[in-house]
Enzyme design. Structure first.
Site, mmCIF file in Angstrom:
data_model
loop_
_atom_site.group_PDB
_atom_site.id
_atom_site.type_symbol
_atom_site.label_atom_id
_atom_site.label_comp_id
_atom_site.label_asym_id
_atom_site.label_seq_id
_atom_site.Cartn_x
_atom_site.Cartn_y
_atom_site.Cartn_z
ATOM 1 C CG ASP A 516 5.431 25.027 52.838
ATOM 2 O OD1 ASP A 516 6.249 25.969 52.772
ATOM 3 O OD2 ASP A 516 5.328 24.305 53.843
ATOM 4 C CD GLU A 744 0.730 25.765 60.597
ATOM 5 O OE1 GLU A 744 0.078 24.755 60.945
ATOM 6 O OE2 GLU A 744 1.789 25.703 59.966
HETATM 7 C C1 6A9 Z 1 8.180 19.827 59.312
HETATM 8 C C2 6A9 Z 1 7.461 18.157 60.926
HETATM 9 C C3 6A9 Z 1 6.320 17.874 64.377
HETATM 10 C C4 6A9 Z 1 5.241 25.984 57.295
HETATM 11 O O1 6A9 Z 1 6.091 28.414 60.537
HETATM 12 C C5 6A9 Z 1 7.150 27.668 60.051
HETATM 13 C C6 6A9 Z 1 6.888 27.196 58.639
HETATM 14 C C7 6A9 Z 1 6.721 28.399 57.709
HETATM 15 O O2 6A9 Z 1 7.942 29.059 57.561
HETATM 16 C C8 6A9 Z 1 6.242 28.006 56.339
HETATM 17 O O3 6A9 Z 1 5.990 29.160 55.597
HETATM 18 N N1 6A9 Z 1 5.702 26.343 58.621
HETATM 19 C C9 6A9 Z 1 4.974 27.190 56.443
HETATM 20 O O4 6A9 Z 1 4.535 26.836 55.173
HETATM 21 C C10 6A9 Z 1 5.884 25.130 59.457
HETATM 22 C C11 6A9 Z 1 6.958 24.244 58.869
HETATM 23 C C12 6A9 Z 1 7.307 23.034 59.626
HETATM 24 C C13 6A9 Z 1 8.307 22.210 58.839
HETATM 25 C C14 6A9 Z 1 8.884 21.084 59.581
HETATM 26 C C15 6A9 Z 1 8.613 18.785 60.228
HETATM 27 C C16 6A9 Z 1 7.619 18.184 62.375
HETATM 28 O O5 6A9 Z 1 6.360 18.009 62.980
#
Ligand code: 6A9
Length: 775
Positions: A516, A744
């Site tokens: 990100d 996380e």
């Molecule tokens: C946002 C908001 C209720 C971010 O673990 C999933 C991902 C990874 O793949 C990524 O590498 N996470 C990491 O940087 C979470 C991403 C969530 C995005 C959606 C929407 C909803 O909130």
């Protein structure tokens, strides 16, 4: 000339499925395999939910009334704002058993799930749920917690009518609650049994939308509560209900057993026998047996008994249990940006992908209860060691989502339940954007396991026929990256899709990399060379080469992958393109200046906004942020074990102003100009300091590798490995016991869990770290 079939508009390429046989049509995924996985706890976004792996299923779920700060609250969908003290699976085998503990202030619930197929059962067998309700000692005279209220519901997504067994219920005399009929499982019945005195109420609804069930029940209750000052459902039903909710109330403590049996029409169905087996003392003892089996399998798969303290073992078990218990089944259509090259990020510029199923482990039940491509590769590192068939089934689903261009959408938001959890602006997927091809990590593990004879003959055959069919898709996937993400120079790659017109972002994000806001070149351009992507490509090429060798396909493709692998592992070329020899560290390359900052500007009269200020012309250069990306060549084990550059990497890793903390390696060096910087007014630092488990797992894997290699630095690698491993385990275990959750990411200053809680995706890799099982 394109000849259009008469009357049909050509289907845009982007939503055209990859034209080769689907993996999910392989014989190994039919028959007994498919049936054995039919029912499951495949609704990870609710605290407890059951469905079958079919697009329009009969679904079941649980709600309860919790008490917080002197008021009642309905609990149903996993929500961080509910502030449960803890919840999650303490045991789960991904197939026919799970045990979950939920602590909601003074209220303690345990939900157990069990499946069983006996003579007479319909397709997929029967299942049972045991719900155990207790209060904490300290709440024994809390008037509001004297009685517990559970709401157990069934809903038929295909709209079939559910029949209530009566207008009133006396479950001492007759345990039957409801019945119905479906083409997949035949006739079915739902029963309730308990030794305790239960009061039962019900409500029936007819609606095609089942994703707002909480509201339905709450409205009904709310209306009643106003009338009678009571929290009881009305004992009424709309005509031909496809949703029925049973309210089970009793004084705490109490237990309720729910049995679902199918195939009940047949004469030889032995319904009574099956119900009594799946309730009461018999159910309790079946559950105990499965608990014991879970513990034995845990030890057999991960071998941690003499490596761990008991409090760490608890966390290790929670890690695998939540990974498996967090597996969901989704069905629906992704929204894809269209026209493909449109820069308009509006909501209307999309086209629907074909309707598809996805069976996948989710990163976080309350925050991200859906599929994420690169997360999945990490999930499977755990899952294949537990159940190779579940692993192949999941990877198969993902590969079947590939379009004719070899693209797989990164984030899968399928169906209304999944959609209801995502803000609109995050829904649309961009066909120009990738995500790290981590499925190759798993495939490499599997190939390696086959070479080392880790699998039984059946497992081996399964993996081989899987890879045989997967081959063309993997090839297309590889080609997609190799062509669409390639850079200007031979052997260079960059994540396409970064925005080069930003006015508010300190550094334009690279969501497709998975990292990100990890800082990249300040000015996105086609000159960029992203080091992480280059290393992922080497992994992919190596993997493709191994598979080609395995099947001894004609030599041509083998040569091709071999030469790509050779090119990308050429150490001198890597160094030329990415190494700063003075620092001894690896970097991205691009059009960059360090002189970028955010400052407050008056944009319109009276409005101040935080905007990006560039104080110097960017130039082509290495991008001097030391962080996770810098360690990718080390992680990829590309650096020769006697190289001074390896020594430098160990220096950086153990240096506490760069990577080292007592809780794991931080994502960005303290010396970076972007360390812990916000990206916009509303975007706090994410991959700019905190500690992430997936990357730390990969670094440990490399440290372990170098500690076993002959070379002048093996002893040092060993020492660092041991320290890093125990730091990570200690911190995750401590946080789990203090807060009740896996998190996380972890804060690099104090080690505190951050971001989404109950993040049981890649943070669960802590178990492989405990087990010292590396890729
Ligand atoms: C946002 C908001 C209720 C971010 O673990 C999933 C991902 C990874 O793949 C990524 O590498 N996470 C990491 O940087 C979470 C991403 C969530 C995005 C959606 C929407 C909803 O909130």
């Amino acid at each position: 000339i394109i000849i259009k079939p008469a009357g049909k508009a050509p289907r845009p390429r982007v939503i055209t499925p990859f034209p080769s046989p689907k993996l999910m049509d392989l014989p190994q995924f039919q028959g007994e395999h498919r049936e054995s996985l039919y029912w499951g706890t495949y609704r990870p976004h609710v605290y407890f939910g059951i469905r079958a792996r079919t697009p329009r299923s009969l679904v079941a779920g649980l709600m309860w009334i919790g008490v917080k700060d002197g008021t009642y609250h309905m609990r149903h969908v996993c929500q961080d704002s509910d502030e449960l003290n803890t919840y999650g699976w303490t045991q789960h085998n991904g197939r026919d058993f799970g045990h979950q503990v939920l602590v909601d202030q003074g209220l303690k619930l345990a939900t157990s799930f069990l499946k069983s197929k006996s003579e007479g059962s319909g397709y997929g067998g029967d299942w049972a749920v045991q719900i155990d309700v207790q209060t904490d000692k300290s709440e024994w005279d809390n008037e509001m917690l004297r009685h517990g209220h559970l709401f157990f519901y069934l809903a038929d997504e295909s709209g079939h009518v559910l029949n209530l067994a009566g207008d009133t219920f006396d479950i001492d005399k007759n345990s039957l609650l409801a019945s119905g009929s479906r083409s997949d499982i035949g006739d079915w019945q739902l029963h309730l049994e308990s030794k305790d005195v239960l009061e039962l109420h019900y409500s029936g609804f007819r609606t095609p939308h089942i994703h707002n069930l909480s509201d339905l029940v709450q409205h009904n209750l709310g209306a009643q509560a106003r009338k009678f000052g009571q929290l009881l459902l009305s004992d009424s039903s709309e005509d031909s209900p496809n949703i029925i909710v049973f309210q089970i109330s009793a004084s705490i403590p109490f237990k309720a057993d729910i049995a679902f049996v199918s195939g009940t029409k047949v004469k030889t169905a032995k319904v009574e026998e099956r119900v009594s087996r799946l309730t009461g003392a018999s159910l309790t003892s079946l559950l105990q047996d499965r608990q014991t089996e879970f513990d034995i399998k845990f030890e057999r798969c991960f071998n941690v008994a003499d490596k761990l303290e008991p409090e760490s073992t608890i966390v290790g078990k929670a890690a695998i249990a939540n990974m498996l218990g967090g597996i969901g089944y989704f069905y629906g259509q992704s929204k894809i940006s269209f026209p493909e090259n449109s820069n308009l990020r509006g909501h209307d510029n999309f086209i629907s992908y074909w309707p598809a199923e996805l069976y996948t482990a989710v990163p976080s039940r309350p925050f991200f209860p859906r599929g994420f491509l690169w997360d999945e590769g990490f999930h499977q590192l755990l899952i294949w060691r537990w159940d190779i068939h579940i692993c192949l089934d999941i990877i198969g689903h993902w590969l079947d989502l590939m379009n004719i261009d070899g693209w797989i959408p990164r984030e899968q938001i399928l169906g209304s339940e999944a959609l209801s959890k995502v803000p609109e602006e995050f829904v649309v997927q961009y066909p120009s954007n990738g995500n790290p091809p981590t499925l190759f990590l798993v495939i490499r593990d599997l190939l390696d396991g086959m070479e080392k004879n880790k699998f039984t003959a059946t497992e081996r055959n399964g993996i081989t026929s899987f890879l045989e069919r997967a081959f063309v898709r993997l090839e297309a996937w590889f080609q997609w990256y190799n062509t669409t993400q390639k850079g200007k120079e031979m052997g260079s790659y960059y994540w396409h899709g970064r925005d080069n017109k930003v006015t508010r972002e300190l550094n334009p994000k690279t969501l497709s990399s998975g990292l990100d806001d990890y800082p990249r070149a300040s000015h996105p351009s086609d000159e960029e060379r992203h080091l992480d992507l280059r290393c992922w490509m080497l992994l992919a090429a190596n993997c493709m080469q191994s598979i080609t060798q395995l099947f001894k396909k004609d030599n041509k493709p083998e040569k091709e992958y071999g030469s790509t692998a050779k090119l990308l592992s050429d150490f001198d070329m890597l160094n030329q393109m990415h190494l700063d020899p003075l620092v001894g560290a690896y970097f991205d390359f691009g059009n960059h200046t360090e002189k970028v900052r955010l400052s407050w500007k008056e944009t319109r009269v009276g409005t101040r906004e935080l905007v990006r200020d560039v104080l110097e012309r960017p130039v082509s250069r290495l991008v001097p942020h030391i962080g996770y990306v810098s360690l990718f060549p080390f992680m990829g084990k590309i650096i020769p074990s006697d190289s001074w550059i390896l020594e430098k990497q160990l220096d950086l890793i153990s240096n506490s102003t760069v990577f080292w903390t007592d809780y794991g390696l931080r994502s960005l060096s303290k010396t970076s100009s972007m360390y812990m910087k916000r990206n916009t007014e509303h975007d706090p630092p994410y991959w700019r300091g905190p500690i992430w488990m997936n990357m730390n797992y990969m670094f440990l894997s490399a440290l372990y590798h170098y500690s076993e290699e002959n070379g002048p630095y093996s002893d040092r690698a060993r020492v660092i490995y041991d320290d890093l491993r125990s730091n990570l385990i200690r911190n995750v275990v401590r946080n789990y016991h203090q807060t009740g959750f896996l998190w996380e990411q972890y804060d690099q200053k104090k080690g505190k869990g951050k971001g989404a809680r109950l993040f049981t995706g890649w943070t669960s890799l802590v178990l492989l770290i405990m087990a010292e099982a590396y890729t």
